[in-house]
Design an enzyme around this catalytic site. Structure first.
Site, PDB file in Angstrom:
ATOM      1  N   CYS A   1       0.837  -1.217   0.000  1.00 38.63           N
ATOM      2  CA  CYS A   1       0.000   0.000   0.000  1.00 38.63           C
ATOM      3  C   CYS A   1       0.862   1.254   0.000  1.00 38.63           C
ATOM      4  O   CYS A   1       0.546   2.248  -0.665  1.00 38.63           O
ATOM      5  CB  CYS A   1      -0.913   0.021   1.217  1.00 38.63           C
ATOM      6  SG  CYS A   1      -2.032  -1.379   1.289  1.00 38.63           S
TER       7      CYS A   1
HETATM    8  C1  BEZ Z   1       0.515  -4.618   1.824  1.00 38.40           C
HETATM    9  O1  BEZ Z   1       0.017  -3.545   1.482  1.00 38.40           O
HETATM   10  O2  BEZ Z   1       1.714  -4.783   1.828  1.00 38.40           O
HETATM   11  C2  BEZ Z   1      -0.376  -5.768   2.196  1.00 38.40           C
HETATM   12  C3  BEZ Z   1      -1.583  -5.535   2.827  1.00 38.40           C
HETATM   13  C4  BEZ Z   1      -2.366  -6.621   3.187  1.00 38.40           C
HETATM   14  C5  BEZ Z   1      -1.953  -7.906   2.911  1.00 38.40           C
HETATM   15  C6  BEZ Z   1      -0.756  -8.123   2.228  1.00 38.40           C
HETATM   16  C7  BEZ Z   1       0.043  -7.052   1.875  1.00 38.40           C
END
Ligand code: BEZ
Length: 210
Positions: free
Chosen positions: A45
């Site tokens: 994210c």
């Molecule tokens: C991420 O944004 O890195 C992420 C968020 C939820 C699950 C897996 C990765």
């Protein structure tokens, strides 16, 4: 209920990093990219929000605005914004909805309980200036989105709304287009005096100077 293409994008009022958003009023006459991400302070994210901030001038060229969402509270969004600037080199420059009460996530069906019953998946909606949903894509949490693809679809939608063309596989702005099958050759001659390459009667490739 899931939103379908052509549906009116639901209106809502929700808090964001840029104050209270009254969605339809905020959207105004712009195209909107509304996207959810699973959680604050997560690596994928963080890269996505940096990239959408970097691409702001590209959205603006297309009369489009981005707005993100997660179900985390506003204080978390604000604290995380510093990390985005620090690690991605771009400060968050568009609103991030703080949807802790899941008002917007539920309206847009962004929580898919069999994937995760509390976090939003990576949904993307392109919404046109008439507030109609024109694209929906859902990505899994572990896959960062390709925002170049979102810009590509925006280019295609904006072109095909104004011309009697469709865009072929892997099309990018400036590439040849397809004359829509509904247009007869007689009508096509009026619209495309430059002519076209007829590979089949239903597959007519045309060069546009836009
Ligand atoms: C991420 O944004 O890195 C992420 C968020 C939820 C699950 C897996 C990765």
């Amino acid at each position: 209920m899931a939103l379908h293409l052509g549906d009116t994008a639901p209106d809502f009022t929700q808090e964001s990093t840029e104050g209270t958003i009254h969605f339809h009023e905020w959207a105004g006459d712009n195209w909107v990219i509304l996207f959810s991400h699973p959680k604050d302070f997560t690596p994928v994210c963080t890269t996505e929000l940096g990239e959408v901030s970097r691409l702001k001038p590209e959205f603006e060229k297309r009369n489009a605005k981005a707005i993100g969402l997660s179900v985390d509270p506003l204080e978390d969004h604000k604290a995380w914004a510093g990390d985005i600037q620090e690690t991605q080199g771009h400060a968050l420059n568009f609103p991030l909805l703080a949807d802790a009460d899941r008002k917007v996530s539920d309206l847009y069906d962004m929580i898919h309980p069999n994937a995760n019953d509390t976090l939003t998946v990576r949904s993307v909606f392109i919404i046109d200036p008439d507030k109609k949903v024109r694209l929906t894509i859902t990505y899994p949490a572990s896959t960062g989105r390709n925002f170049a693809e979102i810009l590509r679809v925006l280019d295609s939608l904006q072109l095909t709304d104004n011309e009697k063309v469709a865009t072929p596989v892997n099309w990018n702005k400036g590439d040849d287009c397809i004359i829509v099958p509904a247009l007869s050759n007689e009508e096509a001659k009026q619209r495309f005096p430059q002519g076209w390459d007829e590979k089949k009667p239903y597959l007519r490739m045309v060069k546009l100077d836009k």
